[in-house]
Design a protein around this motif. Structure first.
Motif, PDB file in Angstrom:
ATOM      1  N   THR A   1      43.600  48.060  39.128  1.00 16.68           N
ATOM      2  CA  THR A   1      42.228  48.057  38.610  1.00 16.68           C
ATOM      3  C   THR A   1      41.287  48.854  39.501  1.00 16.68           C
ATOM      4  O   THR A   1      40.393  49.566  39.017  1.00 16.68           O
ATOM      5  CB  THR A   1      41.726  46.609  38.486  1.00 16.68           C
ATOM      6  OG1 THR A   1      42.618  45.868  37.641  1.00 16.68           O
ATOM      7  CG2 THR A   1      40.342  46.556  37.894  1.00 16.68           C
ATOM      8  N   GLU A   2      41.464  48.785  40.819  1.00 21.27           N
ATOM      9  CA  GLU A   2      40.550  49.438  41.739  1.00 21.27           C
ATOM     10  C   GLU A   2      40.880  50.909  41.966  1.00 21.27           C
ATOM     11  O   GLU A   2      39.974  51.738  42.139  1.00 21.27           O
ATOM     12  CB  GLU A   2      40.568  48.701  43.090  1.00 21.27           C
ATOM     13  CG  GLU A   2      40.022  47.270  43.006  1.00 21.27           C
ATOM     14  CD  GLU A   2      40.138  46.540  44.336  1.00 21.27           C
ATOM     15  OE1 GLU A   2      40.748  47.116  45.272  1.00 21.27           O
ATOM     16  OE2 GLU A   2      39.623  45.411  44.441  1.00 21.27           O
ATOM     17  N   HIS A   3      42.174  51.271  41.978  1.00 20.54           N
ATOM     18  CA  HIS A   3      42.554  52.635  42.350  1.00 20.54           C
ATOM     19  C   HIS A   3      43.129  53.446  41.196  1.00 20.54           C
ATOM     20  O   HIS A   3      43.011  54.680  41.202  1.00 20.54           O
ATOM     21  CB  HIS A   3      43.582  52.599  43.489  1.00 20.54           C
ATOM     22  CG  HIS A   3      43.076  51.979  44.749  1.00 20.54           C
ATOM     23  ND1 HIS A   3      43.112  50.618  44.972  1.00 20.54           N
ATOM     24  CD2 HIS A   3      42.504  52.533  45.848  1.00 20.54           C
ATOM     25  CE1 HIS A   3      42.599  50.353  46.175  1.00 20.54           C
ATOM     26  NE2 HIS A   3      42.211  51.505  46.722  1.00 20.54           N
ATOM     27  N   HIS A   4      43.725  52.819  40.222  1.00 20.52           N
ATOM     28  CA  HIS A   4      44.327  53.539  39.107  1.00 20.52           C
ATOM     29  C   HIS A   4      44.006  52.822  37.801  1.00 20.52           C
ATOM     30  O   HIS A   4      44.904  52.302  37.129  1.00 20.52           O
ATOM     31  CB  HIS A   4      45.844  53.651  39.291  1.00 20.52           C
ATOM     32  CG  HIS A   4      46.252  54.323  40.562  1.00 20.52           C
ATOM     33  ND1 HIS A   4      46.285  55.700  40.701  1.00 20.52           N
ATOM     34  CD2 HIS A   4      46.613  53.801  41.770  1.00 20.52           C
ATOM     35  CE1 HIS A   4      46.681  56.009  41.933  1.00 20.52           C
ATOM     36  NE2 HIS A   4      46.881  54.869  42.603  1.00 20.52           N
ATOM     37  N   PRO A   5      42.746  52.770  37.410  1.00 23.90           N
ATOM     38  CA  PRO A   5      42.409  52.035  36.173  1.00 23.90           C
ATOM     39  C   PRO A   5      43.017  52.659  34.929  1.00 23.90           C
ATOM     40  O   PRO A   5      43.212  51.980  33.931  1.00 23.90           O
ATOM     41  CB  PRO A   5      40.879  52.084  36.150  1.00 23.90           C
ATOM     42  CG  PRO A   5      40.521  53.258  37.000  1.00 23.90           C
ATOM     43  CD  PRO A   5      41.551  53.338  38.066  1.00 23.90           C
TER      44      PRO A   5
ATOM     45  N   HIS B   1      48.067  40.907  43.327  1.00 23.30           N
ATOM     46  CA  HIS B   1      47.672  42.058  44.135  1.00 23.30           C
ATOM     47  C   HIS B   1      47.976  43.381  43.447  1.00 23.30           C
ATOM     48  O   HIS B   1      47.209  44.353  43.591  1.00 23.30           O
ATOM     49  CB  HIS B   1      48.366  42.003  45.497  1.00 23.30           C
ATOM     50  CG  HIS B   1      47.782  40.994  46.433  1.00 23.30           C
ATOM     51  ND1 HIS B   1      47.957  39.639  46.271  1.00 23.30           N
ATOM     52  CD2 HIS B   1      47.000  41.138  47.533  1.00 23.30           C
ATOM     53  CE1 HIS B   1      47.324  38.986  47.233  1.00 23.30           C
ATOM     54  NE2 HIS B   1      46.732  39.872  48.008  1.00 23.30           N
TER      55      HIS B   1
ATOM     56  N   ARG C   1      45.230  43.894  40.824  1.00 24.97           N
ATOM     57  CA  ARG C   1      43.954  44.228  41.467  1.00 24.97           C
ATOM     58  C   ARG C   1      43.977  45.659  41.996  1.00 24.97           C
ATOM     59  O   ARG C   1      42.982  46.403  41.875  1.00 24.97           O
ATOM     60  CB  ARG C   1      43.675  43.251  42.601  1.00 24.97           C
ATOM     61  CG  ARG C   1      42.344  43.491  43.298  1.00 24.97           C
ATOM     62  CD  ARG C   1      42.175  42.533  44.457  1.00 24.97           C
ATOM     63  NE  ARG C   1      42.218  41.138  44.002  1.00 24.97           N
ATOM     64  CZ  ARG C   1      42.251  40.088  44.828  1.00 24.97           C
ATOM     65  NH1 ARG C   1      42.238  40.290  46.140  1.00 24.97           N
ATOM     66  NH2 ARG C   1      42.293  38.872  44.354  1.00 24.97           N
ATOM     67  N   TRP C   2      45.108  46.075  42.562  1.00 28.60           N
ATOM     68  CA  TRP C   2      45.213  47.441  43.100  1.00 28.60           C
ATOM     69  C   TRP C   2      45.132  48.473  41.976  1.00 28.60           C
ATOM     70  O   TRP C   2      44.477  49.508  42.119  1.00 28.60           O
ATOM     71  CB  TRP C   2      46.533  47.555  43.858  1.00 28.60           C
ATOM     72  CG  TRP C   2      46.790  48.916  44.422  1.00 28.60           C
ATOM     73  CD1 TRP C   2      46.228  49.479  45.532  1.00 28.60           C
ATOM     74  CD2 TRP C   2      47.689  49.893  43.882  1.00 28.60           C
ATOM     75  NE1 TRP C   2      46.716  50.740  45.723  1.00 28.60           N
ATOM     76  CE2 TRP C   2      47.622  51.024  44.726  1.00 28.60           C
ATOM     77  CE3 TRP C   2      48.534  49.922  42.785  1.00 28.60           C
ATOM     78  CZ2 TRP C   2      48.379  52.157  44.487  1.00 28.60           C
ATOM     79  CZ3 TRP C   2      49.296  51.045  42.551  1.00 28.60           C
ATOM     80  CH2 TRP C   2      49.215  52.153  43.382  1.00 28.60           C
TER      81      TRP C   2
ATOM     82  N   ARG D   1      53.094  50.292  47.155  1.00 30.88           N
ATOM     83  CA  ARG D   1      52.144  49.175  47.219  1.00 30.88           C
ATOM     84  C   ARG D   1      52.872  47.840  47.170  1.00 30.88           C
ATOM     85  O   ARG D   1      52.480  46.888  47.869  1.00 30.88           O
ATOM     86  CB  ARG D   1      51.155  49.286  46.060  1.00 30.88           C
ATOM     87  CG  ARG D   1      50.110  48.185  46.045  1.00 30.88           C
ATOM     88  CD  ARG D   1      49.362  48.118  47.342  1.00 30.88           C
ATOM     89  NE  ARG D   1      48.427  47.006  47.383  1.00 30.88           N
ATOM     90  CZ  ARG D   1      47.849  46.554  48.489  1.00 30.88           C
ATOM     91  NH1 ARG D   1      48.113  47.132  49.664  1.00 30.88           N
ATOM     92  NH2 ARG D   1      47.008  45.550  48.436  1.00 30.88           N
TER      93      ARG D   1
END
Length: 372
Positions: free
Chosen positions: A326-330, A320, A323-324, A268
């Motif tokens: 938080t959305e995909h691997h909280p 980024h 945010r990534w 990422r």
């Protein structure tokens, strides 16, 4: 009739002759400037036409004033006034000519070299050289004006007789000023700091905005101006991010859970940098630099072509990546453990019983509910 015509002829002739010579010289410089457009010298010299014409007019009036016979009782005062004006505007003319020559030399150097660091260094030297030349010309002009007065001549002779004592006293009194003056020359020709350099001074990050013989101004990122004596930069350490090139490597630190997917985060990070125009493409990396009982510390290395772009890359990567996650691997974000502590199983006592603190905890049967 002669008393009226003589002043008109002298003064009018001086004015007309000044205008004619000034117009002719200006026309000549304009034609030379059009013929030699590769150098800005003649165009810069045209800026000195006003002091040049004043010098011509004052010189003509000073030379022909005795023949004009205007206010003969004030001839001494008028003559001295014309002399003072002549000295002052001659100094102005010399400064303008020196500035034109120095600016032309810098323009030729800038057209032949494209290295920004070398151009900033030469620009700093040029600016300080002009300040030195202006100061010297100004001091000489003031001294020449003072020596036009007979009383000042006697005072000058007495001052020269006691120059040794006065030099010691002046040296002690102006010690800080002289140290700043020599520090300014050292900065100009020692290539320590230049105009446009990005520096960190006393924890403040900014760009060198102005350098004089006595002080230096740093413009911070929030548009503040920090003015410091130039002697500071010769006596104390400071960071110069533009020294030896403007390319820089920056870091972004993140604290994540021990279960964070490192390989996915590296991929990422690569995708984020590819979409970031400020990244120069030289290098990137993501490594684990520390570990605590609850989190582990990640360090992302990024590169950019200058400090401004490096700041953009760092904030972009931090935003980024968070945010990534938080959305995909909280689950990879730091967590506060609020579960009850589980005590380790205790060893039995010699009589076979458990300690009092753990008695019944590990042997109590699980509670079950029966259906009515």
């Amino acid at each position: 009739m002669e008393n009226v015509l003589r002043p008109l002829i002298v003064v009018g002739g001086s004015v007309v002759l000044t205008l004619v010579i000034g117009w002719a010289v200006d026309r000549l410089m304009r034609r030379i400037d059009e013929a030699h457009s590769e150098t800005p010298l003649w165009g810069l010299l045209r800026r000195a036409r006003i002091p040049f014409q004043v010098v011509l007019l004052t010189a003509f009036l000073r030379g022909s004033y005795d023949q004009a016979r205007i206010f003969p009782s004030y001839s001494s005062a008028i003559g001295r006034t014309l002399t003072l004006v002549l000295i002052g505007f001659t100094a102005w003319l010399m400064v303008r000519i020196a500035a034109a020559i120095v600016e032309t030399s810098y323009a030729r150097y800038a057209s032949a070299h494209r290295d920004p660091a070398r151009l900033r260094r030469v620009r700093t030297q040029v600016s300080l050289i002009m300040r030195v030349v202006t100061a010297i010309v100004g001091v000489v002009a003031i001294a020449a004006m003072l020596f036009t007065f007979p009383a000042m001549r006697a005072a000058g002779a007495s001052l020269l007789a006691s120059a040794g004592i006065l030099g010691i006293v002046a040296g002690v009194a102006a010690q800080s000023t002289l140290s700043n003056l020599f520090a300014g020359l050292q900065i100009a020709f020692g290539d320590m700091v230049r105009l446009g350099d990005v520096v960190v001074v006393d924890g403040e990050w900014g760009t060198v905005d102005e350098i004089t013989l006595t002080f230096l101004t740093v413009r911070t990122w929030d548009e503040r101006r920090i003015t410091m004596p130039v002697s500071y930069f010769t006596s104390k350490p400071f960071e110069n991010w533009s020294r030896g090139g403007v390319q820089m490597t920056g870091t972004v630190f993140l604290h994540v859970d021990h279960s964070a997917p490192l390989e996915a985060m590296r991929e990422r990070l690569r995708d984020i940098l590819r979409e970031c125009p400020a990244w120069d493409g030289r290098h990137y990396d993501l490594t684990v630099t520390d570990s605590t009982p609850t989190t582990m510390e990640l360090r992302a290395l990024v590169t950019a072509k200058d400090p401004d772009d490096l700041w953009t890359v760092r904030v972009t990567v931090r935003e980024h990546l968070l945010r990534w996650l938080t959305e995909h691997h909280p689950y990879a974000l730091p967590r506060v453990n609020t579960a009850d502590a589980i005590l380790p199983p205790a060893s039995p006592l010699p009589d076979g019983s458990l300690p009092r603190t753990n008695r019944g905890r590990f042997h109590a049967p699980p509670r079950t509910e029966r259906a009515p």
